[in-house]
Design a protein around this motif. Structure first.
Motif, PDB file in Angstrom:
ATOM      1  N   ILE A 153       7.926 -15.183  -2.143  1.00 29.43           N
ATOM      2  CA  ILE A 153       8.926 -15.133  -3.141  1.00 29.43           C
ATOM      3  C   ILE A 153      10.212 -16.062  -2.712  1.00 29.43           C
ATOM      4  CG2 ILE A 153      10.711 -13.781  -4.275  1.00 29.43           C
ATOM      5  CD1 ILE A 153       8.292 -11.623  -4.260  1.00 29.43           C
ATOM      6  N   ALA A 154      10.734 -15.913  -1.568  1.00 28.20           N
ATOM      7  CA  ALA A 154      12.039 -16.812  -1.202  1.00 28.20           C
ATOM      8  C   ALA A 154      11.320 -18.200  -1.014  1.00 28.20           C
ATOM      9  CB  ALA A 154      12.531 -16.154   0.224  1.00 28.20           C
ATOM     10  N   GLY A 155      10.247 -18.518  -1.004  1.00 24.61           N
ATOM     11  CA  GLY A 155       9.810 -19.940  -0.711  1.00 24.61           C
ATOM     12  C   GLY A 155       9.596 -20.492  -2.281  1.00 24.61           C
ATOM     13  N   THR A 156       9.361 -19.507  -2.973  1.00 21.76           N
ATOM     14  CA  THR A 156       8.747 -20.021  -4.411  1.00 21.76           C
ATOM     15  C   THR A 156       9.784 -19.799  -5.701  1.00 21.76           C
ATOM     16  OG1 THR A 156       7.428 -18.194  -4.825  1.00 21.76           O
ATOM     17  CG2 THR A 156       6.437 -20.076  -3.741  1.00 21.76           C
ATOM     18  N   SER A 157      11.092 -19.318  -5.197  1.00 19.78           N
ATOM     19  CA  SER A 157      12.161 -19.221  -6.437  1.00 19.78           C
ATOM     20  C   SER A 157      12.619 -20.563  -6.806  1.00 19.78           C
ATOM     21  CB  SER A 157      13.240 -18.322  -5.540  1.00 19.78           C
ATOM     22  OG  SER A 157      14.375 -18.382  -6.421  1.00 19.78           O
ATOM     23  N   PRO A 158      12.436 -20.597  -8.185  1.00 17.97           N
ATOM     24  CA  PRO A 158      13.063 -21.846  -8.511  1.00 17.97           C
ATOM     25  C   PRO A 158      14.317 -22.042  -8.459  1.00 17.97           C
ATOM     26  CG  PRO A 158      11.527 -21.094 -10.070  1.00 17.97           C
ATOM     27  CD  PRO A 158      11.510 -20.088  -9.089  1.00 17.97           C
ATOM     28  N   VAL A 159      15.242 -21.078  -8.748  1.00 23.02           N
ATOM     29  CA  VAL A 159      16.718 -21.160  -8.465  1.00 23.02           C
ATOM     30  C   VAL A 159      17.155 -21.075  -7.079  1.00 23.02           C
ATOM     31  CG1 VAL A 159      18.797 -19.938  -9.100  1.00 23.02           C
ATOM     32  CG2 VAL A 159      17.127 -19.773 -10.554  1.00 23.02           C
ATOM     33  N   GLY A 160      16.341 -20.312  -6.131  1.00 21.23           N
ATOM     34  CA  GLY A 160      16.708 -20.641  -4.815  1.00 21.23           C
ATOM     35  C   GLY A 160      16.419 -22.028  -4.380  1.00 21.23           C
ATOM     36  N   LEU A 161      15.331 -22.532  -4.572  1.00 15.42           N
ATOM     37  CA  LEU A 161      15.052 -23.872  -4.109  1.00 15.42           C
ATOM     38  C   LEU A 161      15.852 -24.818  -4.630  1.00 15.42           C
ATOM     39  CD1 LEU A 161      11.213 -23.514  -4.252  1.00 15.42           C
ATOM     40  CD2 LEU A 161      12.575 -23.631  -2.333  1.00 15.42           C
ATOM     41  N   THR A 162      16.189 -24.742  -5.843  1.00 16.10           N
ATOM     42  CA  THR A 162      17.167 -25.733  -6.544  1.00 16.10           C
ATOM     43  C   THR A 162      18.441 -25.580  -5.793  1.00 16.10           C
ATOM     44  OG1 THR A 162      16.385 -25.459  -8.721  1.00 16.10           O
ATOM     45  CG2 THR A 162      18.515 -26.287  -8.657  1.00 16.10           C
ATOM     46  N   LEU A 163      19.097 -24.327  -5.271  1.00 19.45           N
ATOM     47  CA  LEU A 163      20.194 -24.147  -4.738  1.00 19.45           C
ATOM     48  C   LEU A 163      20.034 -24.881  -3.101  1.00 19.45           C
ATOM     49  CD1 LEU A 163      21.415 -20.529  -5.505  1.00 19.45           C
ATOM     50  CD2 LEU A 163      22.641 -22.625  -6.111  1.00 19.45           C
ATOM     51  N   SER A 164      18.978 -24.923  -2.612  1.00 20.80           N
ATOM     52  CA  SER A 164      18.866 -25.250  -1.310  1.00 20.80           C
ATOM     53  C   SER A 164      18.354 -26.833  -0.933  1.00 20.80           C
ATOM     54  CB  SER A 164      17.711 -24.316  -0.599  1.00 20.80           C
ATOM     55  OG  SER A 164      16.309 -24.749  -1.196  1.00 20.80           O
ATOM     56  N   ARG A 165      18.275 -27.384  -2.111  1.00 22.78           N
ATOM     57  CA  ARG A 165      17.790 -28.922  -1.753  1.00 22.78           C
ATOM     58  C   ARG A 165      18.557 -29.849  -2.758  1.00 22.78           C
ATOM     59  NH1 ARG A 165      14.301 -30.373  -6.192  1.00 22.78           N
ATOM     60  NH2 ARG A 165      13.263 -28.462  -6.970  1.00 22.78           N
ATOM     61  N   SER A 166      18.399 -31.062  -2.526  1.00 19.55           N
ATOM     62  CA  SER A 166      19.374 -32.228  -3.205  1.00 19.55           C
ATOM     63  C   SER A 166      18.443 -32.168  -4.750  1.00 19.55           C
ATOM     64  CB  SER A 166      19.339 -33.365  -2.555  1.00 19.55           C
ATOM     65  OG  SER A 166      20.044 -34.215  -3.477  1.00 19.55           O
ATOM     66  N   VAL A 167      19.109 -32.100  -5.832  1.00 10.93           N
ATOM     67  CA  VAL A 167      18.709 -32.319  -7.022  1.00 10.93           C
ATOM     68  C   VAL A 167      19.434 -33.585  -7.816  1.00 10.93           C
ATOM     69  CG1 VAL A 167      18.156 -31.453  -9.412  1.00 10.93           C
ATOM     70  CG2 VAL A 167      18.115 -30.006  -7.322  1.00 10.93           C
ATOM     71  N   LYS A 168      18.792 -34.458  -8.316  1.00 12.86           N
ATOM     72  CA  LYS A 168      19.364 -35.607  -9.094  1.00 12.86           C
ATOM     73  C   LYS A 168      19.947 -34.795 -10.197  1.00 12.86           C
ATOM     74  CE  LYS A 168      18.622 -39.636 -11.357  1.00 12.86           C
ATOM     75  NZ  LYS A 168      17.754 -40.643 -12.421  1.00 12.86           N
ATOM     76  N   VAL A 169      21.260 -35.218 -10.198  1.00 10.22           N
ATOM     77  CA  VAL A 169      22.097 -34.919 -11.543  1.00 10.22           C
ATOM     78  C   VAL A 169      22.771 -36.036 -12.088  1.00 10.22           C
ATOM     79  CG1 VAL A 169      24.021 -33.470 -12.221  1.00 10.22           C
ATOM     80  CG2 VAL A 169      22.702 -32.617 -10.489  1.00 10.22           C
ATOM     81  N   ASP A 170      22.666 -36.000 -13.539  1.00  7.62           N
ATOM     82  CA  ASP A 170      23.172 -37.332 -14.095  1.00  7.62           C
ATOM     83  C   ASP A 170      24.099 -36.723 -15.423  1.00  7.62           C
ATOM     84  OD1 ASP A 170      23.781 -39.821 -15.374  1.00  7.62           O
ATOM     85  OD2 ASP A 170      21.657 -39.874 -16.388  1.00  7.62           O
ATOM     86  N   ALA A 171      25.349 -36.921 -15.110  1.00  9.44           N
ATOM     87  CA  ALA A 171      26.053 -36.603 -16.138  1.00  9.44           C
ATOM     88  C   ALA A 171      26.821 -37.489 -17.022  1.00  9.44           C
ATOM     89  CB  ALA A 171      27.326 -35.532 -15.507  1.00  9.44           C
ATOM     90  N   SER A 172      26.893 -37.877 -18.151  1.00 15.34           N
ATOM     91  CA  SER A 172      27.246 -38.979 -18.884  1.00 15.34           C
ATOM     92  C   SER A 172      28.153 -38.562 -20.153  1.00 15.34           C
ATOM     93  CB  SER A 172      25.930 -39.720 -19.545  1.00 15.34           C
ATOM     94  OG  SER A 172      25.446 -38.950 -20.704  1.00 15.34           O
ATOM     95  N   LEU A 173      28.988 -39.418 -20.555  1.00 16.08           N
ATOM     96  CA  LEU A 173      30.261 -39.131 -21.412  1.00 16.08           C
ATOM     97  C   LEU A 173      30.032 -39.983 -22.457  1.00 16.08           C
ATOM     98  CD1 LEU A 173      32.986 -37.513 -21.981  1.00 16.08           C
ATOM     99  CD2 LEU A 173      33.990 -39.862 -20.858  1.00 16.08           C
ATOM    100  N   ASP A 174      30.369 -39.310 -23.789  1.00 11.82           N
ATOM    101  CA  ASP A 174      30.438 -39.994 -25.083  1.00 11.82           C
ATOM    102  C   ASP A 174      31.533 -39.574 -25.651  1.00 11.82           C
ATOM    103  OD1 ASP A 174      27.575 -40.981 -25.020  1.00 11.82           O
ATOM    104  OD2 ASP A 174      26.915 -39.090 -26.188  1.00 11.82           O
ATOM    105  N   VAL A 175      32.425 -40.703 -25.903  1.00  8.32           N
ATOM    106  CA  VAL A 175      33.719 -40.482 -26.221  1.00  8.32           C
ATOM    107  C   VAL A 175      33.535 -40.314 -27.772  1.00  8.32           C
ATOM    108  CG1 VAL A 175      36.362 -41.257 -26.404  1.00  8.32           C
ATOM    109  CG2 VAL A 175      34.851 -41.562 -24.128  1.00  8.32           C
ATOM    110  N   LEU A 176      34.163 -39.384 -28.520  1.00  6.31           N
ATOM    111  CA  LEU A 176      34.312 -39.173 -30.059  1.00  6.31           C
ATOM    112  C   LEU A 176      35.300 -39.739 -30.533  1.00  6.31           C
ATOM    113  CD1 LEU A 176      32.558 -35.608 -29.970  1.00  6.31           C
ATOM    114  CD2 LEU A 176      31.224 -37.672 -30.085  1.00  6.31           C
TER     115      LEU A 176
END
Length: 176
Positions: A153-176
Motif C-alpha cells: 500500500i505504501a508503495g502504490t499510494s498515488p498521493v504518497g508517490l506524488t509527494l515523494s517524487r518530482s512531478v511536472k507542474v505547469d502553472a499559466s496565467l491569463d490576465v482578464l
C-alpha cells in the motif's frame, strides 16, 4: 454480492479486470478548480464536491477551514485508508479499525519570501520537508500479512508517490 470492508467485491473485481483487458482505461485525468473568496478563504471543487480552505489566525487567516498543506496531509491519509480498504478486501481481510495520523514539516520563511538564518537549517523551499504517516490497524489477519500488505500500500499510494517524487507542474496565467 459479497461485501468486504464495505466494498462490493464483484464491482471492485470488475474494475480490476476492465483495466487488465484494456490498459488505456487506466489512464485517467482528474480535475479541480479553486476560487478566491477574499482574505485567505478559497473554495474548491472537483466533480460535484466542494471544499473550503483558510489559514490559521497565526498566519493572518480567519481559521474557518483547514489550510492547503493540511489538506495535502488529509489527502494522503485518505489515500492510505482507501488503499487499506481495497487491498484488505481483495485479500479477504476484514478491517475492524483503521486510523492514520499524519504530520509534515514546512519552513515558512520561503513561503514568506524570507531567508532564515543559516543556523536554523531551513531553506528557501516552502514545501514539505518530510511527511510521516502512522497507521494503526485492527484486522482479521496476522502481523506478517498486514506488514506485507502495508509495504504494498505504501508503495502504490498515488498521493504518497506524488509527494515523494518530482512531478511536472505547469502553472499559466491569463490576465482578464
Amino acid at each position: 454480492m459479497a461485501m468486504v470492508n464495505g466494498l462490493n467485491m464483484d464491482s471492485l473485481m470488475k474494475v480490476v479486470e476492465t483495466v487488465k483487458q484494456n490498459w488505456e482505461v487506466g489512464k485517467t485525468v482528474w480535475k479541480a478548480s479553486a476560487s478566491w473568496k477574499g482574505g485567505f478563504k478559497v473554495e474548491t471543487s472537483s466533480r460535484e464536491f466542494n471544499s473550503k480552505f483558510d489559514e490559521p489566525e497565526m498566519l493572518c487567516g480567519t481559521n474557518t477551514a483547514a489550510n492547503p498543506v493540511e489538506m495535502v496531509l488529509q489527502a494522503y491519509g485518505a489515500c492510505l485508508a482507501i488503499g487499506y480498504a481495497m487491498n484488505a478486501a481483495v485479500r479477504g481481510i476484514k478491517i475492524n479499525d483503521l486510523k492514520v495520523d499524519l504530520e509534515g514539516e514546512i519552513d515558512l520563511p520561503g513561503f514568506l519570501g524570507l531567508e532564515a538564518p543559516a543556523n536554523l537549517n531551513m531553506d528557501k523551499l516552502p514545501g514539505f520537508k518530510n511527511v510521516t504517516a502512522k497507521i494503526k490497524i485492527k484486522a482479521d489477519a496476522d502481523e506478517k500479512t498486514l506488514q506485507e500488505m502495508h509495504r504494498h500500500i505504501a508503495g502504490t499510494s498515488p498521493v504518497g508517490l506524488t509527494l515523494s517524487r518530482s512531478v511536472k507542474v505547469d502553472a499559466s496565467l491569463d490576465v482578464l
